[in-house]
Scaffold this active site. Structure first.
Site, PDB file in Angstrom:
ATOM      1  N   GLU A 167       0.732  -1.209   0.071  1.00 30.80           N
ATOM      2  CA  GLU A 167      -0.150   0.028  -0.091  1.00 30.80           C
ATOM      3  C   GLU A 167       1.153   1.394  -0.033  1.00 30.80           C
ATOM      4  OE1 GLU A 167      -3.215   0.136   2.740  1.00 30.80           O
ATOM      5  OE2 GLU A 167      -4.297  -1.636   1.792  1.00 30.80           O
ATOM      6  N   GLU A 349      -5.365  -8.433   0.365  1.00 28.30           N
ATOM      7  CA  GLU A 349      -6.321  -7.974   1.690  1.00 28.30           C
ATOM      8  C   GLU A 349      -7.579  -7.842   1.345  1.00 28.30           C
ATOM      9  OE1 GLU A 349      -4.836  -4.756   4.127  1.00 28.30           O
ATOM     10  OE2 GLU A 349      -2.751  -5.465   4.049  1.00 28.30           O
TER      11      GLU A 349
HETATM   12  C1  FCB Z   1      -4.663  -1.719   5.428  1.00 26.41           C
HETATM   13  C2  FCB Z   1      -3.221  -2.283   5.873  1.00 26.41           C
HETATM   14  C3  FCB Z   1      -3.411  -3.431   6.622  1.00 26.41           C
HETATM   15  C4  FCB Z   1      -4.625  -3.211   7.687  1.00 26.41           C
HETATM   16  C5  FCB Z   1      -5.844  -3.181   6.981  1.00 26.41           C
HETATM   17  C6  FCB Z   1      -6.966  -2.982   7.916  1.00 26.41           C
HETATM   18  O1  FCB Z   1      -4.511  -0.652   4.610  1.00 26.41           O
HETATM   19  O2  FCB Z   1      -2.440  -2.770   4.681  1.00 26.41           O
HETATM   20  O3  FCB Z   1      -2.159  -3.244   7.452  1.00 26.41           O
HETATM   21  O4  FCB Z   1      -4.264  -1.988   8.612  1.00 26.41           O
HETATM   22  O5  FCB Z   1      -5.764  -1.822   6.146  1.00 26.41           O
END
Ligand code: FCB
Length: 442
Positions: A167, A349
């Site tokens: 990210e 994610e």
């Molecule tokens: C993302 C992050 C991760 C976690 C999630 C909820 O932005 O990469 O570390 O905090 O959100």
């Protein structure tokens, strides 16, 4: 259970975590502070003054956690290496005990047939490097390449799946523009330099991994949350467009299309040297997508770029932490990204956060029906995207364990496994049982 979409046998099901959020052992065996250790010491910045000092104590409980992954049937596990654990000064002499921890983790994963996905940078820049300017100096790219080389030489015989950064846009925006995350800077020039130098670091990292890891499959992990203006007022529309370039385009466009988006290109020009875009845009094998929800942007003159967070439309369904709930947006994002960047996508994610305690009941069961329903709906949306041509090859739930959720501390829980932070007991929630069933039948 109603929604049980069918995925191909080789679809990769996994879970993601990150070093600072789970490891703890902040001072164990020679680890030095990262910018997040420093940030957590600032008054009032993290809920309840919490920090990742102990977190899930994964540094000491790693074997138990790998057992847990095996019991759930995970086929892959994305973790990050803590740069200040393996290189306490950020560069120079490595810390053998720190390196050894990841050797043991990788070996255990392989023993259990869980594929290790190693992410080099999940936000925990060594404080020693921040003291030398961190990402605002061009040397950052070289520091990162040297760190990548250390990991590649050490783990590349066993680890084939590598991600450079997690990210990019989120940590640069929050850390260098909004000032809400480490290292808590809010300055336009610093932010622009950080964007460009992190992109250069990514490119240098890819070259390093390619040279040192035979058969490496290399990608980068992007946060893509489609941006919608809060209203159709021209100032909100324009602010959201700039916000969109920063959040969703500045990194993947530079890395995969070799240019910055229009509005950023002009501002960043003073920091770009001849040949830089070719240094950044190195061939990659996959696109890592972190997706949670669309973002509503609006004009906000209290923040340095004049854009900020707006509210979703009244009546829109939201999660327990007020994030929009919109599986259709996930489906469309997967389809759009396939068309735009033409790479296989791994969802690195996706998950559901809540501030509820979710404690085990008398029978030791943790009911989390909202998370379970969220995962069902989002995984069904992913199946739909796949049927419509999205090239999605795998899915990693965020997160394996309840953990240190940055500014939200331990009060925000994303885990499919409950963690009692007093006793460190782990209890799989209903969502984990459902996920394990899905994997088994998948
Ligand atoms: C993302 C992050 C991760 C976690 C999630 C909820 O932005 O990469 O570390 O905090 O959100």
């Amino acid at each position: 259970m109603s929604e049980r979409p069918v995925f191909p046998k080789d679809f990769l099901w996994g879970a993601s975590t990150s070093a600072y959020q789970i490891e703890g052992g902040a001072e164990a065996d020679g680890r030095a502070p990262s910018i997040w250790d420093s940030f957590c010491k600032l008054k009032g910045r993290v809920d309840n003054g919490e920090s990742g000092d102990v977190a899930c104590d994964h540094y000491h409980r790693m074997p138990e956690d790998v057992e847990l992954m095996a019991a759930l049937g995970l086929r892959a596990y994305r973790f990050s290496v803590s740069w200040p654990r393996v290189l306490p000064r950020g560069r120079g002499a490595p810390n053998e005990k720190g390196l050894d921890f990841y050797d043991r983790l990788i070996d255990r994963l392989l023993e259990k047939n869980i594929e290790p996905w190693l992410c080099l940078y999940h936000w925990d820049l060594p404080q020693a490097l921040q003291d030398m300017g961190g990402w605002t100096v061009r040397d950052g790219a070289g520091w990162f390449a040297d760190y990548a080389a250390l990991c590649a030489r050490r783990y590349g015989d066993r680890v084939k799946r590598w991600a450079t950064f997690n990210e990019f846009s989120v940590f640069t925006l929050f850390g260098w523009a909004f000032g809400w995350g480490a290292p808590s800077i809010a300055d336009r020039a610093s932010h622009l330099k950080a964007i460009h130098h992190v992109n250069l670091a990514h490119g240098a990292g890819v070259d390093t991994l390619r040279a040192l890891v035979p058969g490496a499959s290399i990608g980068a992990v992007h946060s893509v949350q489609p941006m919608r203006p809060e209203t159709d007022r021209p100032e909100d529309v324009e602010a959201a467009a700039l916000f969109d370039e920063h959040w969703n385009r500045a990194f993947p466009d530079a890395q995969l299309l070799a240019h910055y988006p229009r509005r950023i290109a002009e501002a960043i020009e003073p920091y770009v040297q001849p040949g830089d875009m070719a240094r950044i845009a190195r061939p990659l094998d996959w696109f890592g997508l972190n997706h949670y929800a669309p973002v509503y942007g609006r004009r906000d003159d209290s923040l340095i770029w004049g854009f900020g967070f707006g509210s979703p439309p009244a009546g829109m369904k939201r999660t327990a932490i007020d994030w929009p709930y919109d599986p259709g947006c996930f489906r469309d994002t997967l389809i759009d990204l396939t068309r735009r960047y033409r790479l296989p996508i791994y969802v690195t994610e996706n998950g559901y956060g809540t501030k509820a305690a979710e404690a085990p009941d008398a029978e030791g069961r943790v009911a989390d029906p909202e998370r379970l329903a969220y995962l069902q709906a989002y995984i069904a949306a992913m199946a739909e995207a796949k049927a419509r041509g999205a090239d999605v090859r795998g899915y990693f739930v965020w997160s394996l364990l309840d953990n240190f959720e940055w500014g939200g501390g331990y009060g925000t829980r994303f885990g499919i496994v409950h963690v009692d932070f007093k006793t460190q007991a782990r209890t799989p929630k209903d969502s984990a049982r459902w996920y394990a069933d899905l994997i088994r039948g998948g």
